[in-house]
Design a protein around this motif. Structure first.
Motif, mmCIF file in Angstrom:
data_model
loop_
_atom_site.group_PDB
_atom_site.id
_atom_site.type_symbol
_atom_site.label_atom_id
_atom_site.label_comp_id
_atom_site.label_asym_id
_atom_site.label_seq_id
_atom_site.Cartn_x
_atom_site.Cartn_y
_atom_site.Cartn_z
ATOM 1 N N ILE B 77 58.726 -21.921 71.315
ATOM 2 C CA ILE B 77 58.962 -22.762 70.134
ATOM 3 C C ILE B 77 59.075 -21.898 68.881
ATOM 4 C CG2 ILE B 77 57.959 -24.539 68.660
ATOM 5 C CD1 ILE B 77 56.640 -25.721 71.085
ATOM 6 N N SER B 78 58.336 -20.794 68.857
ATOM 7 C CA SER B 78 58.313 -19.968 67.644
ATOM 8 C C SER B 78 59.601 -19.170 67.458
ATOM 9 C CB SER B 78 57.131 -18.993 67.711
ATOM 10 O OG SER B 78 57.375 -18.020 68.707
ATOM 11 N N LEU B 79 60.492 -19.140 68.476
ATOM 12 C CA LEU B 79 61.753 -18.420 68.314
ATOM 13 C C LEU B 79 62.580 -19.117 67.241
ATOM 14 C CD1 LEU B 79 62.664 -17.920 72.065
ATOM 15 C CD2 LEU B 79 61.798 -16.191 70.513
ATOM 16 N N ARG B 80 63.392 -18.322 66.529
ATOM 17 C CA ARG B 80 64.189 -18.934 65.457
ATOM 18 C C ARG B 80 65.288 -19.800 66.069
ATOM 19 N NH1 ARG B 80 68.853 -16.027 65.036
ATOM 20 N NH2 ARG B 80 68.792 -13.992 66.015
ATOM 21 N N ASP B 81 65.836 -20.684 65.225
ATOM 22 C CA ASP B 81 66.734 -21.733 65.709
ATOM 23 C C ASP B 81 67.948 -21.204 66.444
ATOM 24 O OD1 ASP B 81 66.367 -24.424 63.295
ATOM 25 O OD2 ASP B 81 65.515 -24.044 65.264
ATOM 26 N N GLY B 82 68.569 -20.184 65.905
ATOM 27 C CA GLY B 82 69.812 -19.720 66.503
ATOM 28 C C GLY B 82 69.640 -18.747 67.653
ATOM 29 N N ALA B 83 68.388 -18.403 67.981
ATOM 30 C CA ALA B 83 68.156 -17.374 68.998
ATOM 31 C C ALA B 83 68.569 -17.873 70.372
ATOM 32 C CB ALA B 83 66.679 -16.995 69.016
ATOM 33 N N THR B 84 69.091 -16.961 71.172
ATOM 34 C CA THR B 84 69.407 -17.300 72.560
ATOM 35 C C THR B 84 68.612 -16.376 73.471
ATOM 36 O OG1 THR B 84 71.313 -15.856 72.460
ATOM 37 C CG2 THR B 84 71.707 -18.185 72.102
ATOM 38 N N LEU B 85 68.341 -16.874 74.657
ATOM 39 C CA LEU B 85 67.519 -16.112 75.607
ATOM 40 C C LEU B 85 68.297 -15.897 76.891
ATOM 41 C CD1 LEU B 85 64.456 -18.496 75.506
ATOM 42 C CD2 LEU B 85 64.804 -16.570 74.030
ATOM 43 N N SER B 86 67.823 -14.926 77.667
ATOM 44 C CA SER B 86 68.368 -14.798 79.012
ATOM 45 C C SER B 86 67.728 -15.879 79.877
ATOM 46 C CB SER B 86 68.047 -13.412 79.564
ATOM 47 O OG SER B 86 66.654 -13.280 79.712
ATOM 48 N N SER B 87 68.361 -16.105 81.042
ATOM 49 C CA SER B 87 67.866 -17.157 81.929
ATOM 50 C C SER B 87 66.447 -16.858 82.391
ATOM 51 C CB SER B 87 68.761 -17.264 83.168
ATOM 52 O OG SER B 87 70.082 -17.381 82.780
ATOM 53 N N ARG B 88 66.205 -15.576 82.664
ATOM 54 C CA ARG B 88 64.878 -15.215 83.187
ATOM 55 C C ARG B 88 63.791 -15.464 82.158
ATOM 56 N NH1 ARG B 88 65.927 -9.433 85.856
ATOM 57 N NH2 ARG B 88 67.977 -10.103 86.459
ATOM 58 N N LYS B 89 64.078 -15.098 80.911
ATOM 59 C CA LYS B 89 63.070 -15.280 79.880
ATOM 60 C C LYS B 89 62.824 -16.771 79.635
ATOM 61 C CE LYS B 89 61.683 -13.479 75.406
ATOM 62 N NZ LYS B 89 62.071 -12.775 74.201
ATOM 63 N N TYR B 90 63.919 -17.554 79.650
ATOM 64 C CA TYR B 90 63.802 -18.997 79.468
ATOM 65 C C TYR B 90 62.914 -19.589 80.557
ATOM 66 C CZ TYR B 90 65.446 -23.760 78.551
ATOM 67 O OH TYR B 90 65.524 -25.087 78.232
ATOM 68 N N ALA B 91 63.146 -19.176 81.802
ATOM 69 C CA ALA B 91 62.338 -19.688 82.909
ATOM 70 C C ALA B 91 60.888 -19.229 82.776
ATOM 71 C CB ALA B 91 62.927 -19.205 84.243
ATOM 72 N N PHE B 92 60.679 -17.982 82.388
ATOM 73 C CA PHE B 92 59.333 -17.433 82.290
ATOM 74 C C PHE B 92 58.514 -18.164 81.236
ATOM 75 C CE2 PHE B 92 55.972 -14.506 82.479
ATOM 76 C CZ PHE B 92 55.667 -14.041 81.209
ATOM 77 N N LEU B 93 59.174 -18.593 80.148
ATOM 78 C CA LEU B 93 58.431 -19.220 79.057
ATOM 79 C C LEU B 93 58.124 -20.690 79.328
ATOM 80 C CD1 LEU B 93 60.186 -17.707 75.907
ATOM 81 C CD2 LEU B 93 58.012 -17.069 76.913
ATOM 82 N N LEU B 94 59.021 -21.382 79.981
ATOM 83 C CA LEU B 94 58.869 -22.834 80.068
ATOM 84 C C LEU B 94 58.483 -23.365 81.442
ATOM 85 C CD1 LEU B 94 61.757 -24.184 77.836
ATOM 86 C CD2 LEU B 94 59.348 -23.935 77.295
ATOM 87 N N LEU B 95 58.925 -22.721 82.496
ATOM 88 C CA LEU B 95 58.689 -23.291 83.822
ATOM 89 C C LEU B 95 57.223 -23.351 84.257
ATOM 90 C CD1 LEU B 95 61.690 -22.272 86.069
ATOM 91 C CD2 LEU B 95 61.311 -24.291 84.704
ATOM 92 N N PRO B 96 56.373 -22.376 83.892
ATOM 93 C CA PRO B 96 54.965 -22.525 84.299
ATOM 94 C C PRO B 96 54.325 -23.807 83.775
ATOM 95 C CG PRO B 96 55.373 -20.285 83.576
ATOM 96 C CD PRO B 96 56.607 -21.068 83.256
ATOM 97 N N GLN B 97 54.591 -24.128 82.509
ATOM 98 C CA GLN B 97 53.983 -25.348 81.983
ATOM 99 C C GLN B 97 54.578 -26.589 82.649
ATOM 100 O OE1 GLN B 97 54.175 -26.091 77.671
ATOM 101 N NE2 GLN B 97 52.073 -26.774 77.901
ATOM 102 N N LEU B 98 55.874 -26.531 82.935
ATOM 103 C CA LEU B 98 56.488 -27.656 83.646
ATOM 104 C C LEU B 98 55.837 -27.841 85.012
ATOM 105 C CD1 LEU B 98 58.710 -29.801 83.879
ATOM 106 C CD2 LEU B 98 60.204 -28.042 84.778
ATOM 107 N N TRP B 99 55.566 -26.744 85.670
ATOM 108 C CA TRP B 99 54.928 -26.793 86.984
ATOM 109 C C TRP B 99 53.563 -27.476 86.894
ATOM 110 C CZ3 TRP B 99 51.688 -22.325 89.122
ATOM 111 C CH2 TRP B 99 51.304 -22.587 90.439
#
Lengths: 92, 169
Positions: B77-99
C-alpha cells in the motif's frame, strides 16, 4: 461407488482441506491477476501502436504538404530562370 | 453505473478501492495478533482456528505470520501510485495475506455448514458441541467471508494497474 467417494471425503481432516483449498484459491488468484495484467498490457500496447500510427499519418501529411510547396517554388524559380535567360539572349 | 462498469479499470483505478480493502485486511490481522497476545483464549475463535491449524498449533508462529503478512501488504500500500511491480513481487506482497484470509473464511464456512462453532473441536473435551442454526453462525462469520472475497477481487483487479509483465509475444 458414490458411498465410497462420500466416505473418502468425510474421512479427510476438514482443516487440512481448508488449508489446501485456501492455497489453491491463492494460486488461482495469482494466475487470474497475471492474466488481467497481460490483458491490460496488451490493450496498452495496441493503444501505443494506434497513437504511433496516427503520428506517422500526420507526419506523412506534413511531408506531402512540404513537397507540394517546394514543387511550386521549383516551378516559380524555373519560370524566373527561363525569363532571365531569354532576357540575356535578347540583350546579347 | 452498471455492475460491469463498477469493476471497470477506470472506476477501480480512480477510486482506489483496493487500497482500502487491503488496509482493512491488515487492520484485521494486526487486531487478531494483538488479541492473541493479550488473551490466548481467543485462539479458539473460528476464523483464527483455521490459521492456527495451518501454523501447526503454534501461537507464536501464528502471531508472527499474521504480523508479517499484514506488514507485507502494508508495504504494498505504501508504494506510490504510479509504481509498477514485477509479478513475483506482487505475489510475494499480497498472496500470503490472501492465503490466511481464505483459511479463515474456509473455517467460517465449515462452521456454518456444521452448525456449531469450531472451538468445540479445537479444544475437545473442554467444550460441549452446541448445535446452532446454520444461519446463526453464518451471520456471525459473514464479515470474515466477505473480507476474503473482497481481498480476492482486489488482488485480481489491482494487478491491471500495478503489475508490469514482460514484452508481449
Amino acid at each position: 461407488m458414490w458411498t465410497n467417494i462420500l466416505a473418502l471425503f468425510q474421512s479427510i481432516n476438514p482443516y487440512s482441506a481448508i488449508s489446501f483449498a485456501s492455497m489453491f484459491i491463492s494460486l488461482l488468484a495469482f494466475i487470474a491477476s497475471q492474466l488481467a495484467a497481460r490483458r491490460r498490457e496488451g490493450g496498452d500496447y495496441i493503444q501505443r501502436l494506434e497513437t504511433r500510427v496516427e503520428t506517422l499519418k500526420r507526419n506523412l501529411c506534413d511531408a506531402e504538404a512540404r513537397i507540394e510547396m517546394q514543387r511550386e517554388q521549383i516551378v516559380t524559380l524555373n519560370a524566373a530562370l527561363t525569363r532571365r535567360i531569354l532576357d540575356n539572349e535578347k540583350t546579347n | 453505473m452498471s455492475f460491469k462498469e463498477l469493476f471497470s479499470n477506470e472506476v477501480y483505478s480512480k477510486t482506489g478501492l483496493a487500497r482500502y480493502i487491503i488496509m482493512s485486511g491488515c487492520i484485521l490481522h494486526y487486531g487478531w495478533a494483538l488479541l492473541m497476545f493479550l488473551d490466548p483464549r481467543c485462539m479458539g475463535s473460528t476464523p483464527i482456528s483455521g490459521i492456527i491449524y495451518i501454523m501447526g498449533g503454534s501461537k507464536i508462529l501464528t502471531e508472527l505470520m499474521l504480523i508479517a503478512c499484514s506488514s507485507l501488504a502494508l508495504w504494498y500500500i505504501s508504494l506510490r501510485d504510479g509504481a509498477t511491480l514485477s509479478s513475483r513481487k506482487y505475489a510475494f506482497l499480497l498472496l500470503p495475506q490472501l492465503w490466511l484470509l481464505c483459511a479463515s473464511a474456509g473455517a467460517s464456512i465449515y462452521a456454518a455448514y456444521k452448525g456449531y462453532y469450531l472451538d468445540a473441536i479445537t479444544q475437545p473435551g473442554l467444550f460441549i458441541i452446541v448445535q446452532r442454526p446454520h444461519a446463526f453462525i453464518l451471520a456471525g462469520e459473514l464479515p470474515v467471508i466477505v473480507m476474503a472475497l473482497l481481498y480476492l477481487t482486489a488482488v485480481i483487479f489491482n494487478s491491471r494497474k500495478k503489475v508490469r509483465c514482460g514484452p508481449i509475444s
